[in-house]
Design a protein around this motif. Structure first.
Motif, PDB file in Angstrom:
ATOM      1  N   SER A  90      -0.958   6.657   3.565  1.00 46.48           N
ATOM      2  CA  SER A  90      -1.074   8.130   3.967  1.00 46.48           C
ATOM      3  C   SER A  90       0.467   8.673   4.220  1.00 46.48           C
ATOM      4  N   GLU A  91       1.272   8.059   4.644  1.00 43.70           N
ATOM      5  CA  GLU A  91       2.590   8.284   5.298  1.00 43.70           C
ATOM      6  C   GLU A  91       3.651   8.125   4.024  1.00 43.70           C
ATOM      7  N   ASP A  92       3.581   6.913   3.470  1.00 36.95           N
ATOM      8  CA  ASP A  92       4.614   6.628   2.211  1.00 36.95           C
ATOM      9  C   ASP A  92       4.263   6.504   0.871  1.00 36.95           C
ATOM     10  N   GLY A  93       2.938   6.788   0.870  1.00 34.69           N
ATOM     11  CA  GLY A  93       2.336   6.822  -0.826  1.00 34.69           C
ATOM     12  C   GLY A  93       1.864   5.348  -1.154  1.00 34.69           C
ATOM     13  N   GLY A  94       1.590   5.229  -2.317  1.00 38.12           N
ATOM     14  CA  GLY A  94       1.091   3.773  -2.820  1.00 38.12           C
ATOM     15  C   GLY A  94      -0.388   3.735  -2.957  1.00 38.12           C
ATOM     16  N   ALA A  95      -0.893   2.447  -2.958  1.00 43.77           N
ATOM     17  CA  ALA A  95      -2.461   2.140  -2.977  1.00 43.77           C
ATOM     18  C   ALA A  95      -2.620   0.800  -2.578  1.00 43.77           C
ATOM     19  N   ALA A  96      -3.964   0.661  -2.271  1.00 43.14           N
ATOM     20  CA  ALA A  96      -4.230  -0.798  -1.957  1.00 43.14           C
ATOM     21  C   ALA A  96      -5.479  -1.129  -2.821  1.00 43.14           C
ATOM     22  N   LEU A  97      -5.548  -2.581  -3.146  1.00 44.70           N
ATOM     23  CA  LEU A  97      -6.853  -2.873  -4.090  1.00 44.70           C
ATOM     24  C   LEU A  97      -7.194  -4.092  -3.221  1.00 44.70           C
ATOM     25  N   THR A 144     -10.607   3.751   7.985  1.00 49.95           N
ATOM     26  CA  THR A 144      -9.787   4.780   7.481  1.00 49.95           C
ATOM     27  C   THR A 144      -9.687   6.200   7.916  1.00 49.95           C
ATOM     28  N   GLU A 145     -10.846   6.417   8.650  1.00 49.18           N
ATOM     29  CA  GLU A 145     -11.095   7.676   9.205  1.00 49.18           C
ATOM     30  C   GLU A 145     -10.761   8.927   8.170  1.00 49.18           C
ATOM     31  N   GLU A 146     -11.046   8.786   7.015  1.00 46.58           N
ATOM     32  CA  GLU A 146     -10.981   9.643   5.918  1.00 46.58           C
ATOM     33  C   GLU A 146      -9.624  10.231   5.797  1.00 46.58           C
ATOM     34  N   ARG A 147      -8.570   9.232   6.384  1.00 49.66           N
ATOM     35  CA  ARG A 147      -6.995   9.767   6.226  1.00 49.66           C
ATOM     36  C   ARG A 147      -6.629   9.311   4.835  1.00 49.66           C
ATOM     37  N   VAL A 148      -7.316   8.580   4.024  1.00 51.84           N
ATOM     38  CA  VAL A 148      -6.952   8.388   2.754  1.00 51.84           C
ATOM     39  C   VAL A 148      -8.277   8.476   2.027  1.00 51.84           C
ATOM     40  N   LEU A 149      -8.164   8.435   0.515  1.00 50.98           N
ATOM     41  CA  LEU A 149      -9.652   8.042  -0.254  1.00 50.98           C
ATOM     42  C   LEU A 149      -9.779   6.975  -0.307  1.00 50.98           C
ATOM     43  N   SER A 150     -10.918   6.684  -0.595  1.00 52.89           N
ATOM     44  CA  SER A 150     -11.566   5.107  -0.858  1.00 52.89           C
ATOM     45  C   SER A 150     -12.375   5.238  -2.002  1.00 52.89           C
ATOM     46  N   PHE A 151     -12.325   4.215  -2.600  1.00 50.23           N
ATOM     47  CA  PHE A 151     -13.209   4.194  -4.093  1.00 50.23           C
ATOM     48  C   PHE A 151     -13.963   2.452  -3.957  1.00 50.23           C
ATOM     49  N   VAL A 208      -6.507   5.194  -1.565  1.00 54.51           N
ATOM     50  CA  VAL A 208      -5.195   6.013  -2.383  1.00 54.51           C
ATOM     51  C   VAL A 208      -5.054   7.115  -1.426  1.00 54.51           C
ATOM     52  N   PRO A 209      -3.758   7.603  -1.528  1.00 57.57           N
ATOM     53  CA  PRO A 209      -3.371   9.003  -0.626  1.00 57.57           C
ATOM     54  C   PRO A 209      -4.330   9.940  -1.304  1.00 57.57           C
ATOM     55  N   HIS A 210      -4.532  11.117  -0.401  1.00 58.66           N
ATOM     56  CA  HIS A 210      -5.316  12.130  -0.884  1.00 58.66           C
ATOM     57  C   HIS A 210      -4.594  13.004  -1.676  1.00 58.66           C
ATOM     58  N   SER A 211      -3.321  12.884  -1.821  1.00 54.47           N
ATOM     59  CA  SER A 211      -2.462  13.488  -2.687  1.00 54.47           C
ATOM     60  C   SER A 211      -2.758  13.000  -4.343  1.00 54.47           C
ATOM     61  N   ARG A 212      -3.410  11.958  -4.425  1.00 61.66           N
ATOM     62  CA  ARG A 212      -3.696  11.419  -5.480  1.00 61.66           C
ATOM     63  C   ARG A 212      -4.762  12.061  -6.284  1.00 61.66           C
ATOM     64  N   ILE A 213      -5.436  12.752  -5.669  1.00 63.77           N
ATOM     65  CA  ILE A 213      -6.510  13.738  -6.457  1.00 63.77           C
ATOM     66  C   ILE A 213      -6.540  15.067  -5.352  1.00 63.77           C
TER      67      ILE A 213
END
Length: 240
Positions: A90-97, A144-151, A208-213
């Motif tokens: 959320s702070e630096d960008g990126g993603a986790a799989l 995540t407390e909805e601070r990022v998007l999860s798929f 992924v960050p919310h900015s992704r979508i």
């Protein structure tokens, strides 16, 4: 996590979360009780599972108020790691799989041991077997407390198909003339995709960050900025 420099990063966790320690809980007439390990007083050098006689700190703090299952496994260390991943993304960008054995919060007793690729009693010969418990992806999403998007979680079969594994297999087979190699390709494909093998046992989950979508709300209708949102690889159907 602290060793990863700050900045845009991609995090991959393959069969990692299932190896983290868990707490096990059982619903009783007196409320939730933690399942503990004790020494069997009647059999020498034997361990046994027992219910805590009263509420423990873990049973008082780790369970959700809306939990409907009778038996629950919670991995707080996994939750903390996802919170740290959430902060970074959320702070630096990126993603986790995250790719692992797991479920969407519907399974109960999954704690098991393996030794020599065979099931092994988790309480027999401690330290000689690999211990694992299926990942509760609903719990990780909650952390995540909805601070990022999860798929996800979606099955390995779905994920690989969305990534184009069918097309990739056909390309490899067309360019391969060795019968032994062709057989290995087909067998490998079957192992990964067959629901009776690894196709549905393994799950994929992404952050992924919310900015992704980016979504812009207009009244009661939400519209993606700039038209349709870009797909998230592996979690969107592959269009050919």
């Amino acid at each position: 996590m602290e060793d990863v420099p700050r900045g845009f990063s991609i995090y991959l966790a393959h069969e990692f979360f299932d190896a983290l320690p868990i707490h096990k809980f059982q619903k009783t007439d007196k409320g939730w009780r933690e399942i503990l390990i004790d020494i069997d007083p009647e059999v020498a050098n034997k361990l046994r599972f027992v219910l805590a006689p009263s509420a423990t700190l873990a049973s008082s703090t780790l369970l959700q108020a809306d939990e409907e299952r009778e038996h629950v496994e919670v991995c707080p260390e996994g939750g903390v790691l996802v919170q740290r991943l959430t902060n970074r993304i959320s702070e630096d960008g990126g993603a986790a799989l995250i790719a692992d054995y797991g479920h969407a919060g519907d399974k109960t007793d999954t704690f098991r041991g393996f030794r020599g690729h065979k099931l092994h009693d988790v309480l027999v010969a401690p330290g000689t077997a690999d211990l694992t418990a299926d990942v509760d992806f609903r719990y990780l999403r909650r952390m995540t407390e909805e601070r990022v998007l999860s798929f996800g979680p979606i099955t390995q079969q779905q994920f690989l198909r969305n990534m184009g594994i069918d097309v990739r297999l056909q390309v490899l087979l067309r360019s391969c003339t060795d019968s032994s190699t062709r057989k290995q390709l087909v067998q490998g494909f079957d192992m990964m995709m067959n629901p009776e093998k690894m196709g549905e046992r393994f799950k994929f989950f992404a952050l992924v960050p919310h900015s992704r979508i980016a979504v812009q709300t207009r009244g009661k209708k939400a519209e993606q900025k700039g038209g349709a949102a870009p797909p998230v690889s592996g979690f969107s159907e592959l269009g050919l």
